[in-house]
Motif scaffolding. Structure first.
Motif, PDB file in Angstrom:
ATOM      1  N   PHE A 254       1.001   2.773  -9.732  1.00 34.66           N
ATOM      2  CA  PHE A 254       0.169   2.719  -8.533  1.00 34.66           C
ATOM      3  C   PHE A 254      -1.270   2.457  -8.952  1.00 34.66           C
ATOM      4  O   PHE A 254      -1.879   3.266  -9.661  1.00 34.66           O
ATOM      5  N   THR A 255      -1.831   1.342  -8.493  1.00 37.17           N
ATOM      6  CA  THR A 255      -3.176   0.933  -8.881  1.00 37.17           C
ATOM      7  C   THR A 255      -4.004   0.659  -7.636  1.00 37.17           C
ATOM      8  O   THR A 255      -3.606  -0.172  -6.797  1.00 37.17           O
ATOM      9  N   ASP A 256      -5.126   1.360  -7.519  1.00 32.92           N
ATOM     10  CA  ASP A 256      -6.018   1.185  -6.368  1.00 32.92           C
ATOM     11  C   ASP A 256      -5.271   1.332  -5.047  1.00 32.92           C
ATOM     12  O   ASP A 256      -5.552   0.619  -4.064  1.00 32.92           O
TER      13      ASP A 256
ATOM     14  N   ALA B 285      -6.964  12.944  -5.445  1.00 36.49           N
ATOM     15  CA  ALA B 285      -6.155  11.747  -5.218  1.00 36.49           C
ATOM     16  C   ALA B 285      -7.026  10.499  -5.195  1.00 36.49           C
ATOM     17  O   ALA B 285      -6.655   9.455  -5.736  1.00 36.49           O
ATOM     18  N   LYS B 286      -8.179  10.616  -4.574  1.00 32.05           N
ATOM     19  CA  LYS B 286      -9.118   9.497  -4.522  1.00 32.05           C
ATOM     20  C   LYS B 286      -9.573   9.113  -5.918  1.00 32.05           C
ATOM     21  O   LYS B 286      -9.641   7.925  -6.268  1.00 32.05           O
ATOM     22  N   ALA B 287      -9.848  10.111  -6.744  1.00 36.29           N
ATOM     23  CA  ALA B 287     -10.268   9.843  -8.122  1.00 36.29           C
ATOM     24  C   ALA B 287      -9.155   9.199  -8.931  1.00 36.29           C
ATOM     25  O   ALA B 287      -9.420   8.449  -9.886  1.00 36.29           O
TER      26      ALA B 287
ATOM     27  N   ARG C 170       0.837  -1.196   0.000  1.00 31.81           N
ATOM     28  CA  ARG C 170       0.000   0.000   0.000  1.00 31.81           C
ATOM     29  C   ARG C 170       0.874   1.248   0.000  1.00 31.81           C
ATOM     30  O   ARG C 170       1.917   1.302   0.674  1.00 31.81           O
ATOM     31  N   VAL C 171       0.470   2.258  -0.762  1.00 31.56           N
ATOM     32  CA  VAL C 171       1.209   3.508  -0.850  1.00 31.56           C
ATOM     33  C   VAL C 171       0.257   4.675  -0.610  1.00 31.56           C
ATOM     34  O   VAL C 171      -0.954   4.558  -0.777  1.00 31.56           O
ATOM     35  N   TYR C 172       0.821   5.801  -0.199  1.00 25.53           N
ATOM     36  CA  TYR C 172       0.023   7.016  -0.112  1.00 25.53           C
ATOM     37  C   TYR C 172       0.674   8.116  -0.926  1.00 25.53           C
ATOM     38  O   TYR C 172       1.842   8.026  -1.299  1.00 25.53           O
TER      39      TYR C 172
ATOM     40  N   PHE D 267      -5.947   6.459  -5.340  1.00 20.18           N
ATOM     41  CA  PHE D 267      -5.356   6.317  -4.013  1.00 20.18           C
ATOM     42  C   PHE D 267      -6.444   6.220  -2.955  1.00 20.18           C
ATOM     43  O   PHE D 267      -7.520   6.816  -3.096  1.00 20.18           O
ATOM     44  N   ASP D 268      -6.142   5.477  -1.890  1.00 17.75           N
ATOM     45  CA  ASP D 268      -7.086   5.428  -0.769  1.00 17.75           C
ATOM     46  C   ASP D 268      -6.455   5.951   0.515  1.00 17.75           C
ATOM     47  O   ASP D 268      -6.973   5.734   1.610  1.00 17.75           O
TER      48      ASP D 268
END
Length: 381
Positions: A334-336, A135-137, A115-117, A140-141
């Protein structure tokens, strides 16, 4: 496989790369840097090279011991960062020589993806919320952002409310199935941390980072005891000995930096120490592609890994960005909110050497800002 040549390159926006070549033509890369002190680190790399040229590149631990202890005077960010970059390059070489990723040499992978931010900014609560939604779009979560600008030792009620209100709006915008972390960059005094953190608890930040300066790390128990928010720290701790007094204070997240804290060798040990204290690992990495690649190698081999910082689009990256010096940028797709486990040998990346050499012809001289309070006194940046 003896070390034949060591070179450093100042590359924009604010990075320092090191290239280590062996007598059989194998090349390993590392990223030794203290942001704003790159020239000093490059000089130490040059000094360490005197001990390394002509020696067996595969003896990583022996080199680590000699580099950190062989000069009699020890420690500090400049030496530790110079060691870190060379250490990364030596692991890169060993992985390439054996045809395996570094994490295989650390015991093998314990996860398939990490997981990445991403970083967000904003000069207002509304702008912060908009950046988080963007970022959410983009898949990224989780995001991280600065908690405030300049702060005095004990701030006004208005300033406290402004800090809390901006994160209240952020949580309202992104919902409860999205994480945000808050970085205070050591701008709180212990008293301010104890005042503000309980007010942020209803917003459930993933963690709050560097609430107080590293000089006060031994006193973090006062902060952790006063809040249920997970407390993160460690980007300005440079060895397992620096972490020894901190892990027992009740922190939740250790954040060693692979380019500051002695490289892969030492951060792997810090991660294992942290696990014994039920402390998660989230390596600090607002840096370049080599530092990120090194971080991921440790992440994939560490059972207590939480989340990885990365610098794509960060406000520091003006003119050049994370992917600019890679032959194949897809390794950092970076995916999901995740990055897949790299499978290439060594650090798992191919550095575009021609691009690095071209960039080094126009070297940076990056310095951080100097902040001052209303009365003209120095303020923590």
């Amino acid at each position: 496989m003896n070390i034949a040549r060591i070179e450093t390159f100042f590359v924009r926006p604010r990075w320092l790369f090191v290239r280590v070549e062996t007598d059989d033509g194998l090349v390993g890369w590392g990223e030794p840097i203290v942001e704003g002190r790159a020239e000093a680190v490059a000089s130490v790399v040059e000094a360490l090279a005197d001990r390394l040229i002509g020696t067996d590149a595969s003896r990583i631990e022996d080199h680590w011991q000699v580099m950190t202890k062989g000069g009699f005077y020890r420690g500090g960010p400049v030496l530790s960062s110079a060691v870190a970059g060379i250490d990364q390059a030596l692991w890169d070489l060993k992985g390439k020589a054996l045809g395996v990723p570094v994490y295989e040499l650390l015991g093998g992978a314990v996860r398939d993806k990490a997981r990445v931010y991403t970083w967000i900014g904003g000069d207002s609560a509304q702008a912060l919320a908009e950046d988080a939604l963007r970022a959410k779009a983009n898949g990224f979560d989780a995001v991280k952002c600065n908690g405030s600008a300049q702060l005095g030792p004990i701030e006004t009620a208005g300033q406290v409310h402004r800090i809390v209100d901006q994160f209240t709006e952020l949580r309202s915008a992104v919902g409860d199935d999205f994480d945000f972390a808050i970085d205070f960059h050591g701008r709180f005094s212990t008293a301010m941390a104890r005042r503000v953190l309980p007010l942020l608890e209803p917003l459930f930040p993933l963690f709050v980072e560097e609430t107080v300066l590293p000089e006060f790390s031994r006193d973090l128990a006062q902060v952790t005891a006063g809040t249920s928010i997970p407390i993160a720290t460690g980007e300005r701790l440079y060895s397992r000995w620096d972490y020894r007094d901190v892990l027992s204070t009740g922190i939740a997240v250790a954040q060693p930096d692979l380019s500051h804290a002695g490289g892969i060798s030492e951060v792997r040990r810090i991660a294992a120490m942290a696990e014994a204290y039920d402390v998660a690992l989230a390596p600090h990495c607002p840096l370049g592609p080599i530092a990120l690649a090194a971080s991921l190698q440790v992440d994939f081999a560490s059972p207590n890994f939480l989340i990885q910082e990365q610098s794509l689009g960060i406000h520091y990256n003006e003119g050049n960005d994370l992917l600019d010096y890679l032959v194949d940028p897809a390794v950092f797709a970076f995916t999901d909110g995740y990055v897949q486990r790299p499978t290439g040998p060594g650090l798992g990346i191919d550095i575009d050497e021609a691009a690095v050499r071209k960039a080094a012809k126009d070297p940076h001289r990056w310095r951080n800002e100097i902040w001052r309070l209303k009365d003209g006194s120095f303020a923590e940046w």
